[in-house]
Design a protein around this motif. Structure first.
Motif, PDB file in Angstrom:
ATOM      1  N   LYS A  78      -2.371   9.724 -14.965  1.00  0.00           N
ATOM      2  CA  LYS A  78      -3.306   8.711 -15.457  1.00  0.00           C
ATOM      3  C   LYS A  78      -3.000   7.338 -14.850  1.00  0.00           C
ATOM      4  O   LYS A  78      -3.909   6.602 -14.450  1.00  0.00           O
ATOM      5  N   LEU A  79      -1.717   6.992 -14.790  1.00  0.00           N
ATOM      6  CA  LEU A  79      -1.342   5.707 -14.190  1.00  0.00           C
ATOM      7  C   LEU A  79      -1.706   5.654 -12.712  1.00  0.00           C
ATOM      8  O   LEU A  79      -2.183   4.630 -12.217  1.00  0.00           O
ATOM      9  N   ASP A  80      -1.465   6.768 -11.998  1.00  0.00           N
ATOM     10  CA  ASP A  80      -1.835   6.811 -10.582  1.00  0.00           C
ATOM     11  C   ASP A  80      -3.334   6.604 -10.406  1.00  0.00           C
ATOM     12  O   ASP A  80      -3.773   5.902  -9.493  1.00  0.00           O
ATOM     13  N   GLU A  81      -4.132   7.200 -11.272  1.00  0.00           N
ATOM     14  CA  GLU A  81      -5.585   7.031 -11.181  1.00  0.00           C
ATOM     15  C   GLU A  81      -5.984   5.587 -11.486  1.00  0.00           C
ATOM     16  O   GLU A  81      -6.885   5.035 -10.841  1.00  0.00           O
ATOM     17  N   LEU A  82      -5.319   4.955 -12.451  1.00  0.00           N
ATOM     18  CA  LEU A  82      -5.605   3.542 -12.727  1.00  0.00           C
ATOM     19  C   LEU A  82      -5.246   2.663 -11.529  1.00  0.00           C
ATOM     20  O   LEU A  82      -5.977   1.720 -11.200  1.00  0.00           O
ATOM     21  N   ILE A  83      -4.143   2.967 -10.873  1.00  0.00           N
ATOM     22  CA  ILE A  83      -3.755   2.202  -9.688  1.00  0.00           C
ATOM     23  C   ILE A  83      -4.782   2.399  -8.581  1.00  0.00           C
ATOM     24  O   ILE A  83      -5.188   1.449  -7.915  1.00  0.00           O
ATOM     25  N   ARG A  84      -5.202   3.653  -8.369  1.00  0.00           N
ATOM     26  CA  ARG A  84      -6.197   3.954  -7.339  1.00  0.00           C
ATOM     27  C   ARG A  84      -7.509   3.205  -7.577  1.00  0.00           C
ATOM     28  O   ARG A  84      -8.136   2.738  -6.648  1.00  0.00           O
ATOM     29  N   SER A  85      -7.909   3.093  -8.831  1.00  0.00           N
ATOM     30  CA  SER A  85      -9.212   2.491  -9.138  1.00  0.00           C
ATOM     31  C   SER A  85      -9.147   0.976  -9.286  1.00  0.00           C
ATOM     32  O   SER A  85     -10.176   0.343  -9.455  1.00  0.00           O
ATOM     33  N   SER A  86      -7.958   0.395  -9.208  1.00  0.00           N
ATOM     34  CA  SER A  86      -7.836  -1.057  -9.350  1.00  0.00           C
ATOM     35  C   SER A  86      -7.569  -1.687  -7.988  1.00  0.00           C
ATOM     36  O   SER A  86      -7.524  -1.025  -6.964  1.00  0.00           O
ATOM     37  N   LYS A  87      -7.352  -2.985  -8.011  1.00  0.00           N
ATOM     38  CA  LYS A  87      -7.050  -3.715  -6.776  1.00  0.00           C
ATOM     39  C   LYS A  87      -5.550  -3.731  -6.488  1.00  0.00           C
ATOM     40  O   LYS A  87      -5.117  -4.382  -5.560  1.00  0.00           O
ATOM     41  N   ALA A  88      -4.786  -3.026  -7.287  1.00  0.00           N
ATOM     42  CA  ALA A  88      -3.337  -2.985  -7.077  1.00  0.00           C
ATOM     43  C   ALA A  88      -3.022  -2.233  -5.789  1.00  0.00           C
ATOM     44  O   ALA A  88      -3.814  -1.431  -5.302  1.00  0.00           O
ATOM     45  N   GLY A  89      -1.847  -2.502  -5.256  1.00  0.00           N
ATOM     46  CA  GLY A  89      -1.446  -1.824  -4.021  1.00  0.00           C
ATOM     47  C   GLY A  89      -1.187  -0.342  -4.261  1.00  0.00           C
ATOM     48  O   GLY A  89      -0.523   0.040  -5.219  1.00  0.00           O
ATOM     49  N   ASN A  90      -1.729   0.495  -3.382  1.00  0.00           N
ATOM     50  CA  ASN A  90      -1.570   1.941  -3.533  1.00  0.00           C
ATOM     51  C   ASN A  90      -0.142   2.416  -3.259  1.00  0.00           C
ATOM     52  O   ASN A  90       0.163   3.575  -3.471  1.00  0.00           O
ATOM     53  N   HIS A  91       0.724   1.529  -2.795  1.00  0.00           N
ATOM     54  CA  HIS A  91       2.108   1.939  -2.550  1.00  0.00           C
ATOM     55  C   HIS A  91       2.853   2.226  -3.861  1.00  0.00           C
ATOM     56  O   HIS A  91       3.921   2.821  -3.832  1.00  0.00           O
ATOM     57  N   TRP A  92       2.289   1.836  -4.996  1.00  0.00           N
ATOM     58  CA  TRP A  92       2.928   2.116  -6.287  1.00  0.00           C
ATOM     59  C   TRP A  92       2.609   3.521  -6.800  1.00  0.00           C
ATOM     60  O   TRP A  92       3.228   3.999  -7.756  1.00  0.00           O
ATOM     61  N   ILE A  93       1.654   4.200  -6.190  1.00  0.00           N
ATOM     62  CA  ILE A  93       1.293   5.554  -6.633  1.00  0.00           C
ATOM     63  C   ILE A  93       2.475   6.491  -6.378  1.00  0.00           C
ATOM     64  O   ILE A  93       3.070   6.481  -5.314  1.00  0.00           O
ATOM     65  N   ALA A  94       2.808   7.281  -7.365  1.00  0.00           N
ATOM     66  CA  ALA A  94       3.892   8.279  -7.314  1.00  0.00           C
ATOM     67  C   ALA A  94       5.253   7.647  -7.045  1.00  0.00           C
ATOM     68  O   ALA A  94       6.130   8.276  -6.467  1.00  0.00           O
ATOM     69  N   VAL A  95       5.436   6.408  -7.498  1.00  0.00           N
ATOM     70  CA  VAL A  95       6.722   5.743  -7.284  1.00  0.00           C
ATOM     71  C   VAL A  95       7.851   6.443  -8.039  1.00  0.00           C
ATOM     72  O   VAL A  95       9.012   6.367  -7.648  1.00  0.00           O
ATOM     73  N   GLU A  96       7.522   7.195  -9.093  1.00  0.00           N
ATOM     74  CA  GLU A  96       8.556   7.879  -9.876  1.00  0.00           C
ATOM     75  C   GLU A  96       9.271   8.964  -9.078  1.00  0.00           C
ATOM     76  O   GLU A  96      10.347   9.408  -9.458  1.00  0.00           O
ATOM     77  N   LYS A  97       8.696   9.352  -7.929  1.00  0.00           N
ATOM     78  CA  LYS A  97       9.315  10.401  -7.108  1.00  0.00           C
ATOM     79  C   LYS A  97      10.283   9.830  -6.083  1.00  0.00           C
ATOM     80  O   LYS A  97      10.969  10.581  -5.405  1.00  0.00           O
ATOM     81  N   LYS A  98      10.350   8.515  -5.967  1.00  0.00           N
ATOM     82  CA  LYS A  98      11.263   7.884  -5.015  1.00  0.00           C
ATOM     83  C   LYS A  98      12.645   7.737  -5.651  1.00  0.00           C
ATOM     84  O   LYS A  98      12.794   7.822  -6.862  1.00  0.00           O
ATOM     85  N   ASN A  99      13.638   7.471  -4.805  1.00  0.00           N
ATOM     86  CA  ASN A  99      14.988   7.297  -5.350  1.00  0.00           C
ATOM     87  C   ASN A  99      15.125   5.907  -5.977  1.00  0.00           C
ATOM     88  O   ASN A  99      14.272   5.040  -5.796  1.00  0.00           O
ATOM     89  N   ALA A 100      16.192   5.708  -6.722  1.00  0.00           N
ATOM     90  CA  ALA A 100      16.372   4.482  -7.506  1.00  0.00           C
ATOM     91  C   ALA A 100      16.437   3.238  -6.622  1.00  0.00           C
ATOM     92  O   ALA A 100      15.904   2.188  -6.987  1.00  0.00           O
ATOM     93  N   GLU A 101      17.082   3.353  -5.448  1.00  0.00           N
ATOM     94  CA  GLU A 101      17.198   2.188  -4.563  1.00  0.00           C
ATOM     95  C   GLU A 101      15.827   1.764  -4.041  1.00  0.00           C
ATOM     96  O   GLU A 101      15.535   0.573  -3.943  1.00  0.00           O
TER      97      GLU A 101
END
Length: 119
Positions: A78-101
């Motif tokens: 749901k958050l990814d879809e909100l990011i996609r549909s807003s003016k926010a940067g798409n680089h935040w999509i699926a950020v939970e899959k990246k490492n902590a650093e």
């Protein structure tokens, strides 16, 4: 089979989360102990009860974890879809899959961008 497991796990998690369940279980444990002590049940009886209780708790823990994982995946979608549909940067999509650093670096970069626009 998968939908049946989901149905059963949803029912078990909602049942285990009901406020009456802990009170009932404590009352049952007190009554069970009193009856066991008054009738001099063997020590093995209490060990068996302890083992069964531990297995039930472990099973409920796994069900709750399964339910929580499914809820978190839905929330992330749901958050990814909100990011996609807003003016926010798409680089935040699926950020939970990246490492902590990487997440910390993205957070610092975002914070720096906010600080520059505020000044």
């Amino acid at each position: 089979m998968r939908w049946r497991f989901r149905q059963i796990s949803d029912w078990a998690v909602s049942w285990a989360g009901h406020p009456v369940v802990p009170v009932t279980l404590v009352a049952f444990a007190v009554i069970w102990t009193a009856v066991g002590l008054s009738f001099s049940f063997p020590r093995g009886w209490f060990l068996l009860t302890n083992m069964i209780g531990t297995l039930i708790i472990f099973f409920i823990l796994l069900l709750v974890q399964h339910s929580q994982n499914r809820d978190m995946m839905a929330l992330h979608a749901k958050l990814d879809e909100l990011i996609r549909s807003s003016k926010a940067g798409n680089h935040w999509i699926a950020v939970e899959k990246k490492n902590a650093e990487a997440i910390e670096g993205m957070r610092r970069q975002h914070h720096d961008q906010i600080s520059k626009t505020a000044n």
